[in-house]
Design an enzyme around this catalytic site. Sequence first.
Site, PDB file in Angstrom:
ATOM      1  CG  MET A  81      -1.850   1.205   1.290  1.00  0.00           C
ATOM      2  SD  MET A  81      -2.957   1.296  -0.140  1.00  0.00           S
ATOM      3  CE  MET A  81      -3.339   3.055  -0.140  1.00  0.00           C
ATOM      4  CD  GLU A  82      -1.433   3.436  -3.267  1.00  0.00           C
ATOM      5  OE1 GLU A  82      -2.460   3.883  -3.806  1.00  0.00           O
ATOM      6  OE2 GLU A  82      -1.232   2.217  -3.079  1.00  0.00           O
ATOM      7  CG  HIS A  91       2.411  -0.977  -8.185  1.00  0.00           C
ATOM      8  ND1 HIS A  91       1.645  -1.337  -9.266  1.00  0.00           N
ATOM      9  CD2 HIS A  91       1.534  -0.455  -7.271  1.00  0.00           C
ATOM     10  CE1 HIS A  91       0.384  -1.043  -9.025  1.00  0.00           C
ATOM     11  NE2 HIS A  91       0.282  -0.517  -7.818  1.00  0.00           N
ATOM     12  CD  GLU A  92       2.375  -0.357  -3.612  1.00  0.00           C
ATOM     13  OE1 GLU A  92       1.664   0.631  -3.359  1.00  0.00           O
ATOM     14  OE2 GLU A  92       1.944  -1.377  -4.182  1.00  0.00           O
ATOM     15  CD  GLU A 135      -3.772   0.645  -7.435  1.00  0.00           C
ATOM     16  OE1 GLU A 135      -2.610   0.262  -7.647  1.00  0.00           O
ATOM     17  OE2 GLU A 135      -4.142   1.092  -6.340  1.00  0.00           O
TER      18      GLU A 135
END
Length: 860
Positions: A272-273, A304-305, A327
Site C-alpha cells: 500500500m502506497e 509500483h508503490e 493502479e
Amino acid sequence: MTTTDAVRENLTREEAIARRDLLEVERTRVHLELAADAETFRSTATVTFTVRGSGSTFLDCTAVEVHRVVLDGEDLGTAGVSATRVALPELAPGRHEVTVEATMAHRHEGEGLHRFVDPSDGLVYLHSQFEPFDAHLVFACFDQPDLRTVLELSVDAPEGWVVVSNEPATERPAEGTAGRWAFAPTPPIPTYITAVVAGAYASVHDRHVRPDGRATELGLHVRRSLAEHLDHEEWFALTRAGLDWFEGAFGMPYPFTKYDQLLVPEFSAGAMENPGCVTFSENYVFRSRVTDALRERRAETLLHEMAHMWFGDLVTMRWWDDLWLNESFATFMSVLCQTSATRWHDAWVTFVDAEKAWAKLQDQLPSTHPIADEMPDVESVHQNFDGITYAKGASVLRQLVAWVGQDAFLAGCRAYFAEHAWSNTELTDFLGALEGASGRELAGWADEWLRTTGINRLGLELTTDDEGRITAATLVQEDPAPAWRSEPRPPVLRRHRLAIGGYERDGAVLRRTTRIELDAVGERTDVPELVGLVRPPVLVVNDDDLTYTKVRVDDVTLATIEHELAAIVEPMARALLWGDAWDLVRDGELAASRFVTLITTNLRADEPIGVLQRLLQRGHGAVERYAAEANRPALRVRLLAHARDLLATAEGGSDVQLALVRHWAALADADAADLDRLAGLLEGRDVPAGLSVDTDLRWALLGALARAGRVGEDAIVVELARDDTDLGRRSAAYARAARPLLAAKETAWELLMDPELPLATSRQVWAGLAQLDQAEVLAPFTERYFTTLPRVWRERSLDWSIEWSAGTFPHWAAGPGLVERVDAVLADAGLARPLRRVLLEQRDTLMRTLAARDRDARDG
C-alpha cells in the site's frame, strides 16, 4: 463463540460530491492511545474545515463507542451517532472545528488498524490499511479522496514500540520507555493514504543522497522474529535506483520528506502506497530460499508503490471512477523502471506472462467492466481491485505509449504533475496533458479502449502460391462473443499499433527474420509487406507485445510450435505463443491433452524462471481442471515423468531445481514410488545435490503428502514443533485442510466460520479445503456452500465474504447439476450485488471447465 451481523461500510458518489461541494478540509489532528494487551484503543480526532455555503453533513466514523462530539466548542452529545457516521447539524458558512472522542476496535481481517500477536515471542504489531474507505475505522474524518487534509498525528505507545507514520517523528519517548510519539504535519493528502504502523518492529536505516547533495532518509522495518531474514541491502539498492529513475522520468524530486517501508504481519494485499510509510506483505521477507521470480515480483511491487508517490499521492483521482488509472499507471511504470534501472531487463516478458494473462482472464468474465468504470459507491470499489483495473489498464497504457511514443508519454506525465500537484484530477486532465505533449487526439482512443469491455482477437489470413510465397496477407480483427453474453451487440473494434514477426529456421533454432509494425484499424487491414515472402514456419501476431489482444494462431504456426516452440530464440515470442496456446485451452479450442504434449515436448529448464514456474502450474492446471476425467490419470503420469526428467538434469542449488522440486511434489500422488521419495526428502534421504530442504520447502512437501493422504495429524504436529510460528501455523492449517478425509474437511469448514480467524489463515484453510481432485470426500460441502452463503454475507466483512465465496466455491463438483444450483441462486432478484458478481464469475469458470473437458474428451 458469538456472532453478530457485520456493519456494512459504504459511501455513495453522490454523497461524496455533495460533501465536497459543501466543504473544504484544512486539518485533521488525531491522537491515538495504543496498548499492547487491548483489542480496542482510544481515538480523538479534531477536524478543522470550511463550509462554503450552508447545510448539514456528516463525518465517517465506525467505533465501538463514541464518547463525545464537540462542534465549535459545543458538546452535541451522541444523538447524531450511527453505526458508521456522526451527523453534524446545519452549518453556517465559514470555518468550523469538530472533535470526536471514541473507542475503536482493532481488526483481524486486514482493514482499519490490524492487530497481530506474534506467537514466537508474544510481541504485538499494528498496521493501518485504509484504502479505499477505512480511515474512519481508526479516527473520525471526511473519508473520501478529494477532501484532502493535513494530518497531525500523535500516538501514546507502550515501551519498546516503534511508531511510524507518513512524516518524521518530532517527538518520541526515550529509548525503551513508554510515551508519546508526535509527527510533523503532512502535506494535504487524502485520508486513504494516511498511515500509522506501531509495535516492536526491528528497524534498519539508510540514506539516499543525490549528486546535488539532496538526501532522503530511508527506513526498513520488520517484526523482530523475522529480522534475521531481511535482506535490507537489496531493498535499499532497489529503493535508491527507483527514486533516481522516477525523479528523472517525471522531472520532479520525490515529493515527500522520507521513505519508510514496512513489512507487516497478515497484510491483506501486496502493498500500500502510503507516502513515506509504505506497507508490504511479509511474503516479501524470504526466510527460506526462493527463486528469482519472487525477487523480480518483489521489485515490481516496490517500484509500483514508488510510482504512486507521484501518481496517486501527489496527484489524486477525484473519485474512485479513476482507480484504474491510479493502479494501471503504477503497474506500467514499475515494469518500465524495472527494464531500465534494475537487473530485470526482460520484465516485459514477465508482464505478458503474468499481468496480461490476468487481464485476459478477467476481461472475459461476465463481471468485466470498462477500464474507466463508474463507481456508484465504495462497495463497488472493493471488487474493482481486479485484473481490469490493474493489468488490462496497464496493458492498454502500453498500447497508448506505442500510439503516442514513449518520449511524448513521459513529457505529458511531467506536465501533468507540474500542473496538478497536491490536487485531485479526472481522466480528462491526464489525457489533456498527453495530447499536449504528443499532438495526438486521444478522446476517440479513450472511447475505444477505456469505455468499452472485452478483448479483440487478431489473426492473419494468408494465401500462398505453389512455391509457398505469400500472395495476399490480411490482418483480421474480431470481437469474439463470450458464451455468457445473452444479448447481441455491435462488434467493438479498436485501433491497434502492433508488430508482426516472421521466424525462420537457422540450424536448430528459429530466429526472427521479418518484423513489420503497423496500425490495424477496423475489421480488415492489408499487410502488403508480407506479400512476396516465402511463408515463414512461424508468424507471431502482436510480436513484442505492443497491444492488448488475443491472437488466433494460424494452422502452420500451431503445427510448428507443437514440436519447435522451444527452438524460438526470443523469450518474448515464446511467452506470447505459450500464452496464445493457453488461451485456446481455456476457450475450449485446444484439448488440454495437446497442451500437456506442448509442455512435455517444449518446456525446457532454460526458460526465464518466472515463465517456467507459470507454465509448470498451467500444465498441472490443464490436467486438474480442463482435462476429461478419463484422460487425467495418464496425463498426470506424463507430467510427473517430465518433471522427473527435468529435475534429473537441473543444476544443483539452482532456481530451476527448486521450482521443479515443488512442481514434482505437487504431482507426486500420481505414483506411489514418488510419494515414498517425497517422504524421504523430509527425512533427509536421497536429497538431490545442492537442494536445501529448508523450512518453507519442508511445508510444501508435507502439504503435498497430506493432500495425498500419506501423512496425518501426527506428522503435522511434528513439523509444527520445528516451526511453531504464525507462518508455520498457517502452513499447518493448509496441510490439515488438504487431507482427503471427511473429518479434516469438517474441521476446516467450521474453522472458517470463526470470525476471529485472521484473513491470512483463512486463505490457507480454504486453499487446502477446496481440492479439485477430492470430489468424493468434498461432496457433502457442495450444498453446504450454498446454505452457508447467507450466514457469511450477513456476519462477515465484505472483503472476507467475497474471498470466501470464491475460495470455497465447489468446483470439485463441476457438472450440469452445479450449473443448475448456481442458476437457482442467481435467480434471486434480491441477491447482494457483490455476491452476484462472485457467483457469475464462478459460473463462467465452471462453464469453461465443462467446455474444455468436452473438447479434451473428443480430441485428447
